[in-house]
Motif scaffolding. Structure first.
Motif, short mmCIF file in Angstrom:
data_model
loop_
_atom_site.label_atom_id
_atom_site.label_comp_id
_atom_site.label_asym_id
_atom_site.label_seq_id
_atom_site.Cartn_x
_atom_site.Cartn_y
_atom_site.Cartn_z
N TYR A 1 0.84 -1.20 0.00
CA TYR A 1 0.00 0.00 0.00
C TYR A 1 0.87 1.26 0.00
CZ TYR A 1 -2.70 3.71 2.33
OH TYR A 1 -3.26 4.91 2.69
N LYS A 2 1.91 1.26 0.84
CA LYS A 2 2.82 2.40 0.88
C LYS A 2 3.58 2.54 -0.43
CE LYS A 2 2.47 4.01 5.20
NZ LYS A 2 2.14 5.42 5.51
N MET A 3 4.01 1.42 -0.98
CA MET A 3 4.83 1.42 -2.18
C MET A 3 4.06 1.95 -3.39
SD MET A 3 6.57 -1.89 -3.99
CE MET A 3 7.17 -2.45 -2.40
N PHE A 4 2.81 1.50 -3.54
CA PHE A 4 2.02 1.92 -4.69
C PHE A 4 1.55 3.36 -4.59
CE2 PHE A 4 0.91 -2.77 -5.04
CZ PHE A 4 1.83 -2.99 -6.04
N ASN A 5 1.29 3.83 -3.35
CA ASN A 5 0.86 5.22 -3.13
C ASN A 5 -0.36 5.57 -4.00
OD1 ASN A 5 1.09 7.72 -1.79
ND2 ASN A 5 2.13 8.62 -3.55
N LEU A 6 -1.33 4.66 -4.00
CA LEU A 6 -2.57 4.85 -4.77
C LEU A 6 -3.77 4.83 -3.83
CD1 LEU A 6 -1.96 2.34 -7.73
CD2 LEU A 6 -1.92 4.84 -7.87
N PRO A 7 -4.88 5.46 -4.24
CA PRO A 7 -6.12 5.27 -3.51
C PRO A 7 -6.48 3.79 -3.48
CG PRO A 7 -6.33 7.07 -5.07
CD PRO A 7 -5.03 6.40 -5.38
N LEU A 8 -7.01 3.33 -2.37
CA LEU A 8 -7.31 1.91 -2.17
C LEU A 8 -8.81 1.71 -2.05
CD1 LEU A 8 -5.47 -0.43 0.33
CD2 LEU A 8 -7.95 -0.40 0.21
N ILE A 9 -9.32 0.70 -2.73
CA ILE A 9 -10.74 0.39 -2.68
C ILE A 9 -10.93 -1.04 -2.21
CG2 ILE A 9 -12.89 0.20 -3.97
CD1 ILE A 9 -11.90 2.36 -5.83
N PRO A 10 -11.46 -1.25 -0.99
CA PRO A 10 -11.73 -2.61 -0.51
C PRO A 10 -12.99 -3.16 -1.18
CG PRO A 10 -11.52 -1.00 1.29
CD PRO A 10 -11.72 -0.23 0.03
N VAL A 11 -12.99 -4.47 -1.40
CA VAL A 11 -14.16 -5.13 -2.00
C VAL A 11 -14.56 -6.32 -1.12
CG1 VAL A 11 -15.13 -6.27 -4.03
CG2 VAL A 11 -13.41 -4.46 -4.31
N ARG B 1 -4.57 -1.04 7.82
CA ARG B 1 -4.85 -2.47 8.05
C ARG B 1 -6.21 -2.66 8.68
NH1 ARG B 1 -5.46 -6.05 11.63
NH2 ARG B 1 -5.23 -4.53 13.31
N GLN B 2 -6.52 -1.85 9.71
CA GLN B 2 -7.80 -1.99 10.40
C GLN B 2 -8.97 -1.64 9.47
OE1 GLN B 2 -7.79 0.28 14.03
NE2 GLN B 2 -6.12 -0.91 14.95
N ARG B 3 -8.81 -0.57 8.69
CA ARG B 3 -9.90 -0.14 7.82
C ARG B 3 -10.17 -1.15 6.71
NH1 ARG B 3 -9.58 6.22 6.38
NH2 ARG B 3 -11.34 5.54 5.10
N VAL B 4 -9.10 -1.67 6.12
CA VAL B 4 -9.27 -2.65 5.04
C VAL B 4 -9.85 -3.95 5.58
CG1 VAL B 4 -8.04 -4.08 3.36
CG2 VAL B 4 -7.50 -1.66 3.55
N HIS B 5 -9.34 -4.40 6.73
CA HIS B 5 -9.83 -5.66 7.30
C HIS B 5 -11.32 -5.58 7.61
CE1 HIS B 5 -10.21 -8.85 10.45
NE2 HIS B 5 -9.45 -9.48 9.59
N ALA B 6 -11.76 -4.47 8.17
CA ALA B 6 -13.19 -4.31 8.46
C ALA B 6 -14.01 -4.22 7.17
CB ALA B 6 -13.41 -3.06 9.31
N ALA B 7 -13.49 -3.50 6.18
CA ALA B 7 -14.26 -3.26 4.95
C ALA B 7 -14.45 -4.53 4.13
CB ALA B 7 -13.56 -2.19 4.11
N GLY C 1 -1.37 7.17 1.91
CA GLY C 1 -0.64 7.93 2.91
C GLY C 1 -1.01 7.67 4.36
N LEU C 2 -1.96 6.75 4.62
CA LEU C 2 -2.28 6.46 6.02
C LEU C 2 -1.19 5.59 6.63
CD1 LEU C 2 -6.10 5.59 5.74
CD2 LEU C 2 -5.03 7.81 6.11
N ASP C 3 -1.13 5.58 7.96
CA ASP C 3 -0.12 4.72 8.60
C ASP C 3 -0.56 3.26 8.52
OD1 ASP C 3 -1.53 3.81 11.10
OD2 ASP C 3 -1.54 5.96 11.53
N ARG C 4 0.38 2.37 8.73
CA ARG C 4 0.17 0.94 8.51
C ARG C 4 -1.00 0.38 9.32
NH1 ARG C 4 4.68 -2.23 6.49
NH2 ARG C 4 6.25 -0.85 5.60
#
Length: 229
Positions: free
Chosen positions: A169-179, A217-223, A210-213
């Motif tokens: 996530y840090k490396m790509f530096n892109l907006p992330l969309i959980p599915v 992680r918490q936001r993606v796991h929940a989503a 740009g969010l911290d690790r």
């Protein structure tokens, strides 16, 4: 019993029927990457047609998939979604296990298509290849797909995300969309028998770069587990 019969019919229709497509993908990979993308997209459509006609599986998408440089993180409950990403996107770049590249013909074509192999023992060389592929994806405005749990989860399970996910996530530096999805209801991981029914893809709120690790992680796991209840 009906589900088992349907599954037994599905396997030769899909896998034998895929042989000409895999050969076409290999040939296209030699001469034309745009042609390879079209063949791969056709293969995803063929898989869904077989699943719809033979197995009685339908897909319902809540939200919109966008064909642009975004990082999509999918819940992973079945082999179904690994094939279906070739249909729902025009030309995605998929992050997957390096072992997939060993499949004759298809493995080489998949690498040409843009599959990013994860080699946990590859060291700095593997990391450089991921960075190179990520830059190419952004330049070509292609979506990047990752199954961050690493392997298929049983329906209702909520495994932790792989340790390297936050680094990607840090490396790509892109907006992330959980599915979030519920494919395990009709196509569970422990059997070849697939049931008829509807699979839902629920596209969740976009997460900025740009969010911290720990927060990401918490936001993606929940989503991605939003359909687990």
């Amino acid at each position: 019993m009906l589900a088992m019969l349907r599954s037994l019919v599905f396997m030769p229709i899909f896998y034998v029927g895929s042989i000409p497509t895999v050969i076409a993908a290999f040939i296209a990979a030699i001469f034309s990457k745009p042609a390879l993308h079209k063949v791969s997209h056709f293969w995803g459509k063929y898989h869904y047609l077989c699943a719809r006609a033979v197995l009685g599986i339908r897909v319902n998408v809540k939200g919109e998939f966008r064909n642009e440089a975004l990082l999509y993180v999918f819940k992973h409950e079945s082999m179904f979604e690994t094939m279906d990403v070739l249909r729902i996107f025009d030309n995605p770049i998929v992050i997957a296990k390096k072992e997939l590249l060993r499949i004759p013909l298809w493995g080489w074509a998949a690498k040409r298509h843009g599959l990013i192999p994860i080699d946990r023992d590859g060291g700095a060389g593997a990391l450089r290849q991921i960075i190179k592929s990520a830059k190419a994806a952004v330049k070509e405005d292609r979506p990047i797909v990752i199954f961050a749990e690493g392997s298929r989860a049983r329906r209702g399970e909520r495994p932790e995300l792989q340790a390297g996910f936050a680094g990607l996530y840090k490396m790509f530096n892109l907006p992330l969309i959980p599915v979030a999805l519920d494919s395990g209801r009709v196509s569970p991981r422990d059997t070849f028998v697939q049931k008829s029914g509807e699979i839902t893809y629920a596209i969740q709120e976009e997460i900025p770069p740009g969010l911290d690790r720990e927060e990401v992680r918490q936001r993606v796991h929940a989503a991605i587990n939003a359909l687990n209840d």
